[in-house]
Design a protein around this motif. Structure first.
Motif, PDB file in Angstrom:
ATOM      1  N   SER A  28       0.840  -1.207   0.000  1.00 10.66           N
ATOM      2  CA  SER A  28       0.000   0.000   0.000  1.00 10.66           C
ATOM      3  C   SER A  28       0.873   1.255   0.000  1.00 10.66           C
ATOM      4  O   SER A  28       0.569   2.224  -0.698  1.00 10.66           O
TER       5      SER A  28
ATOM      6  N   PHE B 207      -4.865   3.207   2.522  1.00  8.88           N
ATOM      7  CA  PHE B 207      -4.483   3.110   3.928  1.00  8.88           C
ATOM      8  C   PHE B 207      -3.271   2.200   4.106  1.00  8.88           C
ATOM      9  O   PHE B 207      -3.247   1.077   3.612  1.00  8.88           O
TER      10      PHE B 207
ATOM     11  N   THR C 148      -3.368  -5.279   6.863  1.00 10.08           N
ATOM     12  CA  THR C 148      -4.057  -3.990   6.855  1.00 10.08           C
ATOM     13  C   THR C 148      -5.034  -3.947   5.686  1.00 10.08           C
ATOM     14  O   THR C 148      -6.158  -3.490   5.820  1.00 10.08           O
ATOM     15  N   THR C 149      -4.567  -4.421   4.541  1.00 14.78           N
ATOM     16  CA  THR C 149      -5.387  -4.365   3.340  1.00 14.78           C
ATOM     17  C   THR C 149      -6.079  -5.704   3.098  1.00 14.78           C
ATOM     18  O   THR C 149      -5.412  -6.730   3.008  1.00 14.78           O
TER      19      THR C 149
ATOM     20  N   ASP D 169      -3.720  -2.598  -5.617  1.00 11.27           N
ATOM     21  CA  ASP D 169      -3.150  -3.035  -4.336  1.00 11.27           C
ATOM     22  C   ASP D 169      -4.121  -4.060  -3.753  1.00 11.27           C
ATOM     23  O   ASP D 169      -5.318  -3.888  -3.843  1.00 11.27           O
TER      24      ASP D 169
END
Ligand SMILES: Nc1nc2c(ncn2[C@@H]2O[C@H](COP(=O)(O)OP(=O)(O)OP(=O)(O)O)[C@@H](O)[C@H]2O)c(=O)[nH]1
Ligand SMILES: [Mg+2]
Length: 418
Positions: free
Chosen positions: A210, A228, A235-236, A256
């Motif tokens: 990211s 983010f 996180t993603t 992403d």
């Protein structure tokens, strides 16, 4: 925080690989509020099919549970339903395994409806054959809050449902997910017909995918809606696609997506197939590697295994060794890959070079053209801007002269202006 110990069986020959795996599991546990206070390991040629560890080890675990006032056990591998039931009976304590922990993290991170559905399907499929064992564990759960086996969100309560309801729910979710998948397919098709080239960022979780997308965006012309990024595992979970336009008007899309981890549960990979499908259609893959991790080679292997399992093949790949700002001796990271680059997404180091590499890759079937376009046929310039790109536009008295590049296969569309 729930107090727990990790139980691991080492069937690998290399000790350091095993210990890193345990270290990683500790971090995964922390990410869902499980505090690891001790680790019990055993070297075996193969995992015990009925109790995971050997019979003698069970006694040692029992004593440790009592002396350290342990609330749960976390096993380093996915346990079979039989193992869960047997361990439950012998130890009378909440049992988690690596898969359960990863699923729980995904559950906590999922934000979009699609991701939530995908995680729920994976969780239900995982729990389906384990309903009895898991439920026993849950009823023994002590305390409130913190522990994730309590009724928090959709997934947990499902564990109390019977098999039939679980299967019905899976079927319903799958159907709903299919509709979202269809929409996604439609979007991809539109991109293809618009001749947009797609670059996919892939890599181990927390490697900086990211952050790299954001670094590319900072160097892009036009709208910049960043994604983010955070120092956190997974996180993603959802896919984001952004358009990048370089100084020279060259443009492409960058996607992403979710990161990978060692022993990524196959139900998760399966459930995230529609999300991961995007990678299969990429024109170029950028494999982001956390160069500061001493295990980066293993992480590369893990990532490639997952890619293989979802059917990604024959896509040109650039290896981007990231976070080199943290390495004094980063030049020693000797990428033995055909196309590789050392970058720092945070300090912007070599991001310009990465863009150049991307452009070179995507441009390999482009040819340079010079067009003379009459003023009443200006739409051809728009076509060129969309399907290729323009380098210079000169508005002359009777015509517009354009210098640009276009994919060879589209040459016929502009031929008469050459
Ligand atoms: N020092 C340094 N930190 C970086 C760099 N790139 C990313 N990071 C940090 O690494 C952490 C993870 O970055 P992300 O971009 O969220 O990683 P990701 O690969 O998208 O991770 P997941 O979405 O969780 O799979 C963040 O704290 C970033 O600030 C870099 O070049 N240098
Ligand atoms: Mg990310």
């Amino acid at each position: 925080m729930e107090k727990a110990i990790i139980i691991g069986v080492n069937t690998l020959s290399e000790d350091y690989v095993f210990l890193d795996e345990i270290e990683e599991l500790k971090n995964l546990c922390l990410a869902c509020d499980v505090e690891i206070v001790d680790v019990i390991t055993q070297n075996l040629n193969y995992i015990n099919p009925s109790t995971y560890v050997g019979k003698g080890k069970i006694e040692e675990i029992k004593i440790t549970i009592q002396s350290l006032d342990i609330e749960a056990l976390v096993f380093n591998d996915e346990l079979t339903p039989l193992q869960i039931t047997n361990l439950q009976e012998a130890l009378e304590i909440t049992i988690y395994d690596r898969t359960f922990i990863i699923l729980e993290i995904f559950k906590r991170r999922a934000k979009t409806k699609e991701a939530m559905m995908q995680v729920e399907i994976a969780t239900l499929k995982y729990s389906l054959p384990r309903l009895t064992g898991l439920r026993k564990g849950l009823s023994r759960q002590r305390g409130t809050g913190g522990g994730f086996a309590h009724g928090r969100g959709a997934g947990e309560t499902k564990l109390e449902l019977d098999r039939r309801i679980t299967t019905d729910r899976i079927t319903a979710l799958k159907k709903e997910l299919e509709e979202v998948t269809l929409l996604r397919k439609q979007q991809r098709k539109t991109r293809k017909t618009n001749n947009m080239q797609i670059v996919c960022l892939v890599g181990y979780t927390n490697s900086g995918k990211s952050s790299t997308l954001n670094a590319l965006l900072h160097r892009s012309k036009g709208i910049k809606k960043t994604v983010f990024e955070k120092d956190m595992l997974f996180t993603t979970l959802e896919t984001s696609t952004r358009a990048i336009q370089t100084e020279t008007n060259f443009h492409f899309l960058v996607t992403d997506t979710v990161g990978f981890v060692n022993k990524l549960p196959h139900h998760l990979v399966e459930a995230f197939k529609s999300t991961l499908e995007e990678i299969k259609e990429a024109d170029l893959i950028i494999h982001i590697v956390d160069a500061t991790n001493h295990n980066y080679k293993l992480q590369i292997e893990t990532t490639e295994q997952v890619l293989q399992s979802i059917g990604v093949k024959n896509i040109p790949t650039i290896y981007a060794f990231n976070k080199i700002d943290l390495l004094e001796d980063y030049l020693y990271i000797q990428p033995q890959y055909e196309k590789a680059i050392r970058i720092s997404a945070i300090t912007d180091k070599n991001i310009d070079k990465l863009i150049e590499m991307i452009q070179t890759e995507l441009e390999h079937d482009f040819i340079t053209i010079q067009l003379q376009v009459p003023y009443h046929e200006q739409k051809i310039i728009e076509f060129l801007k969309g399907s290729g790109y323009t380098k210079a536009i000169d508005y002359q008295e009777n015509q517009i002269e354009v210098l640009g590049k276009i994919p060879k296969r589209l040459l016929s569309k502009v031929e008469k202006y050459l």
